[in-house]
Design an enzyme around this catalytic site. Structure first.
Site, short mmCIF file in Angstrom:
data_model
loop_
_atom_site.label_atom_id
_atom_site.label_comp_id
_atom_site.label_asym_id
_atom_site.label_seq_id
_atom_site.Cartn_x
_atom_site.Cartn_y
_atom_site.Cartn_z
N HIS A 1 0.82 -1.12 0.04
CA HIS A 1 0.01 -0.16 0.02
C HIS A 1 0.84 1.35 0.03
O HIS A 1 1.97 0.92 0.29
CB HIS A 1 -0.92 0.09 1.10
N GLU B 1 -3.76 3.68 1.47
CA GLU B 1 -4.12 4.16 2.89
C GLU B 1 -4.56 5.58 2.84
O GLU B 1 -3.47 6.36 2.78
CB GLU B 1 -3.23 3.60 3.73
N GLU C 1 -2.90 9.66 -12.38
CA GLU C 1 -2.56 9.53 -13.97
C GLU C 1 -3.66 8.28 -14.22
O GLU C 1 -3.59 7.30 -13.66
CB GLU C 1 -1.23 9.09 -14.11
N HIS D 1 2.65 11.17 -8.45
CA HIS D 1 1.34 10.74 -8.74
C HIS D 1 1.23 9.19 -8.43
O HIS D 1 2.24 8.46 -8.50
CB HIS D 1 0.98 11.00 -10.08
N ASN E 1 -5.99 12.46 10.39
CA ASN E 1 -5.54 12.68 11.68
C ASN E 1 -6.74 13.75 11.83
O ASN E 1 -7.07 14.73 11.34
CB ASN E 1 -4.28 13.50 11.80
#
Length: 129
Positions: free
Chosen positions: A7, A56, A122, A75, A60
Site C-alpha cells: 500500500h 491508505e 494519472e 502521482h 488525523n
C-alpha cells in the site's frame, strides 16, 4: 527474497470528501478501516476489485492546516480500458483534469485528475501497457 507492493499512504484533510472522490471517480472500494480515537486518527484502506494494491487514507482528527505535498511525490497511476469514456466521466464530474496527453507523434494515452487534497492520479489507457 520476494517482495510484494502492499500500500501507499496519503494524509487527507476531509475523510468523507476523499472517500467520495476515490469511490466515485476511481471505483475503489473500502476494504478495511481502523479507528484510533485515543490517538486521534483513522486509517481507511481502499483497493480495486483485484485487491493487489491499496491506498491508505490517513485522517488525523482536526489537522490545523492542509498538508504540504512536497516536491518528491508525483502521482499514482491507474489503467482503464476505455480512456476516452473515463475522461468524459471525470470531466462531467467537474474534477480538476488535464487534457488528454501523449508523447509527440503518438495518440493520447493518459490524463491526470486531482483529488480533494491535491494528489495527482494519472489515468492510462490500459492497452498501452
Amino acid at each position: 527474497m520476494k517482495y510484494k507492493l502492499e500500500h501507499a499512504c496519503i494524509r487527507v484533510m476531509d475523510l468523507d470528501k476523499s472517500l467520495e472522490f476515490y469511490k466515485k471517480a476511481l471505483s475503489l472500494e473500502e476494504v478495511r478501516r481502523l479507528d484510533y480515537p485515543d490517538y486521534k486518527f483513522t486509517l481507511v484502506y481502499l483497493s480495486d476489485e483485484d485487491k493487489n494494491f491499496e491506498i491508505e487514507l490517513t485522517h488525523n482528527y482536526n489537522p490545523e492546516k492542509p498538508y504540504e505535498m512536497g516536491n518528491g511525490f508525483s502521482h499514482f497511476a491507474l489503467t482503464v480500458s476505455d480512456l476516452e469514456s473515463s475522461y468524459e466521466f471525470h470531466k462531467n464530474m467537474g474534477l480538476e483534469i488535464t487534457a488528454l496527453k501523449g508523447l509527440p507523434g503518438e495518440k493520447p494515452k493518459y490524463y491526470f485528475i486531482t483529488d480533494p487534497d491535491g494528489y495527482k492520479m494519472e489515468i492510462i489507457r490500459g492497452d498501452e501497457l
